[in-house]
Design a protein around this motif. Sequence first.
Motif, short mmCIF file in Angstrom:
data_model
loop_
_atom_site.label_atom_id
_atom_site.label_comp_id
_atom_site.label_asym_id
_atom_site.label_seq_id
_atom_site.Cartn_x
_atom_site.Cartn_y
_atom_site.Cartn_z
N GLU A 59 36.00 51.04 44.95
CA GLU A 59 36.51 50.65 46.26
C GLU A 59 37.30 51.77 46.92
OE1 GLU A 59 35.62 47.05 47.04
OE2 GLU A 59 34.41 47.96 45.46
N GLN A 98 41.94 52.52 47.81
CA GLN A 98 42.88 51.91 46.87
C GLN A 98 43.99 52.91 46.53
OE1 GLN A 98 42.09 48.51 46.11
NE2 GLN A 98 40.73 49.14 47.76
N LYS A 148 34.15 44.82 48.18
CA LYS A 148 34.80 44.16 49.32
C LYS A 148 33.75 43.77 50.36
CE LYS A 148 37.96 43.19 52.54
NZ LYS A 148 38.84 42.00 52.48
N HIS A 177 42.62 38.54 52.35
CA HIS A 177 43.33 38.68 51.08
C HIS A 177 42.58 37.95 49.97
CE1 HIS A 177 46.51 39.18 48.19
NE2 HIS A 177 46.74 37.88 48.10
N ASP A 197 39.84 40.02 48.70
CA ASP A 197 40.34 41.05 47.79
C ASP A 197 40.62 40.49 46.40
OD1 ASP A 197 40.21 42.87 49.88
OD2 ASP A 197 42.33 42.64 50.41
#
Length: 611
Positions: A460, A463, A488, A541, A544
Motif C-alpha cells: 500500500e 503508509q 485499498k 476508515h 482501511d
Amino acid sequence: MGRIMLLGALVVCAAIARALLGFSSEARAQHPPRFANEDAGHKPFPPTYNPYPPGVLPSDLESEMARVRREVRGIFSQGVKDWRALPPPTLKDNPPTLEGTGYQAVQTLGKLMNFDENMSPFRNEACAFCHMPYAGFSGPIPSVNLTIIAYPGTFHFRAGKRTAQRYTYSPNFPQLQYNAIQALFFGGNFWDARSTGYLLQSPDAEQALHPPVDTQEMGFPDTACIAFRLSQAVYRPLFELVWGAGSLDFRWPHNTEKICATPGGATVFSGSTTPIPLSPEGRIKASTVYDHWGQSLSAFEHSPAVSASSSKFDAFLAGKYTLTADEMAGYNLFRGKANCSSCHLDGRSATLRPGQTDTGTAANVTPMFTCFGYANLGLPLNPSVALFYQTKPDDFGFTPNPYGFGYRDLGLGTFLRGGYGSAPNPNSQWLKSAPTVDGQMQTSTVRDVAMAPLKCPTTEAGQKDQNGKPIPYFQKEFFHNGYTKSLKQLVHFYNTRDVYAYHVTSGHCPKGTTEKVNCWPMPEVPNNIDMTVGHLGLTAHEEDLVVTFMQTLTDGFTTPYPNIDTFTGRCMTGGSAATQGNEALIPTPPLPPCASAICGVAPVPGPRPIP
C-alpha cells in the motif's frame, strides 16, 4: 525370477547412488548452454517481439527481467544444495514407498523444476519467473504489475491476458464440479477453471501442465520437450529416484533440440502440437513424465515452503496471538458489514447483525479463505493488458491475438465453450451453462494477498511507520486483469462499485471525478454480475481496517517464510493507496464489437449483449 528382482534392485540402487553423487562430469559435459545460440561467456536474449505502441511497455522491463532471472538462478542453486544435502530415502515394501525423506525428495524435485530456466525454448524462463516467493508466488516485477499485467514469455514480448495467480494454497482447490442444486461451479484451478483435475484428480497438478506449452509463457511446442530437458537436467538423478530408474531414458530423434528451441505456434510446425517424431511407446512415456512434472510441482506448492499456514491469523486460531484492536475490528468487518466471508470463508461464523456475538469456534483445519467458487465482479476492461496489442505475426509467424480489442475475457464461460484463449472442456454436460457464467473468475484465497518482500513490507502506497517515516511498498496487481493496484482500491471497489458507476471505459471518467476513487468504468462483461457487493456502506476508515485484517493472513509470522528476502529490486514510496497506479492509466480506445470467435460461439452470451 530371482535374477530379475536382483537386477531391478540394482537399478534402483544405481538411481539412489546417482542422486547421492549429484551431477556427474559426463552429464555436465552433455548439459546444453543456457541459450541455443550462445557462445561461451555470452548469454544473449532471444529475439524481441514488440508490437506495442509507445508507452505500453514499462521502460525498465529488460533490466527487471534480468533481475528476476538472477534471483531465480540463485534459488535454483539453493535447491541443488538442498537436494545434495538430503539423506536418501529407502525404497521399501509393496507398493514401493520412499521411506524416510520421500516427502522432501518430491518437494525438492518440484522446487528445482519450478526454478529451472531450461524448461523453456530459449532456456530463459522458469515457472518462477512469474511466481516468486516474496510476492506470494505471484508477479515479481512492480512495473509489469503497474502496466501490462501479464508477464513476458520465453519469446519477448509475447505475453498473456491475466495476472499471475498465487501458488499459495492452490493444491487445496478440489476438482471442478457443478452443483446442480445451486447451479454453481466449484473447484478447478486458473482464473477460468480450465485446469479441472479430471485426469490427474488434482487441479493443481494439471495447472502445472499448461504454462510449459502456452505460447505466451514458457512456450514449448511439444509436451515431450519437458521430458527432453529433464533428461539433460542437473537433477535428473532426483527425478529418477522419485519416479523410477530409467523413466527419463529415451531415444530422442536427432532434431529434438532444434524443435524444443523453437517457440510454440511457429508456422514451421503447421499447427502440430506433437512435432517431435516419437514412437507410440515413446509418446506414452513422455506423457507420463509430463504428468509427473505436474505432480512434482504440486508437491512443492503443497509444502511449507509455499503454503505455510504461518500467518498471524493461524497463530490467532491456535491461541498463540492476540489480534490488535484494528486487526480485530477489520476481522469483524470482514465477516460482517463488508460481507467478505460469504465468499472468502474463514471457517467460522459470518455476517453478524448489530448486537450479535460470534459464538462460532475456530475450524479444526486451516481455513482457506475462499469458497472455491466463481463470480463476475463487474470489473472494467483494462486497456493495459498486453494481449490486446499482439495483433501482428511475430518472427516465427505466430499472431497471438488476431482480434485485438475485439477480445473479451468471458472467463469460465469461454472455457465451457472450449473457446479462444482457454482450453478444451472435457465435460460436454457443462456446455449449456456457459451463458450463466460468462465473466466469472475464480474466487482466490485471501491468504498471502498482502505478501511483499521484507525490504518493501507493504503493498500500500502512502503508509507511514510509528515515527512518521514513509514505509517502502511493493507494487502488486489485483483481480484477474490487474485493474486495481492496492488492497485499498480492491476493498473500495467492492464497497462502491455501484455507488460511482459510470457508463464509460477506463481512462474516460468524467471531468471532476477520479477513476478508482469516485468513478468506476462499466463492466467488461455485463451479465451475471455479483450483486452481493457494490454498495456495502463502509466508511473510508472501515475500508482501511479490512485491509489491516487481510494483512494478518500473510505467512511468515510464526516461522520465517522461505526466500522472501531474495528481492533485489527497488521499493517505491510516496503517493496514496487510494490513487495508487493511476499515473499509469491509459485511455481505452474505441472498442470494436466483441469478436464472433468469442461472443458468437454457441450457446451465445445473454441476456445482454457483450459490448
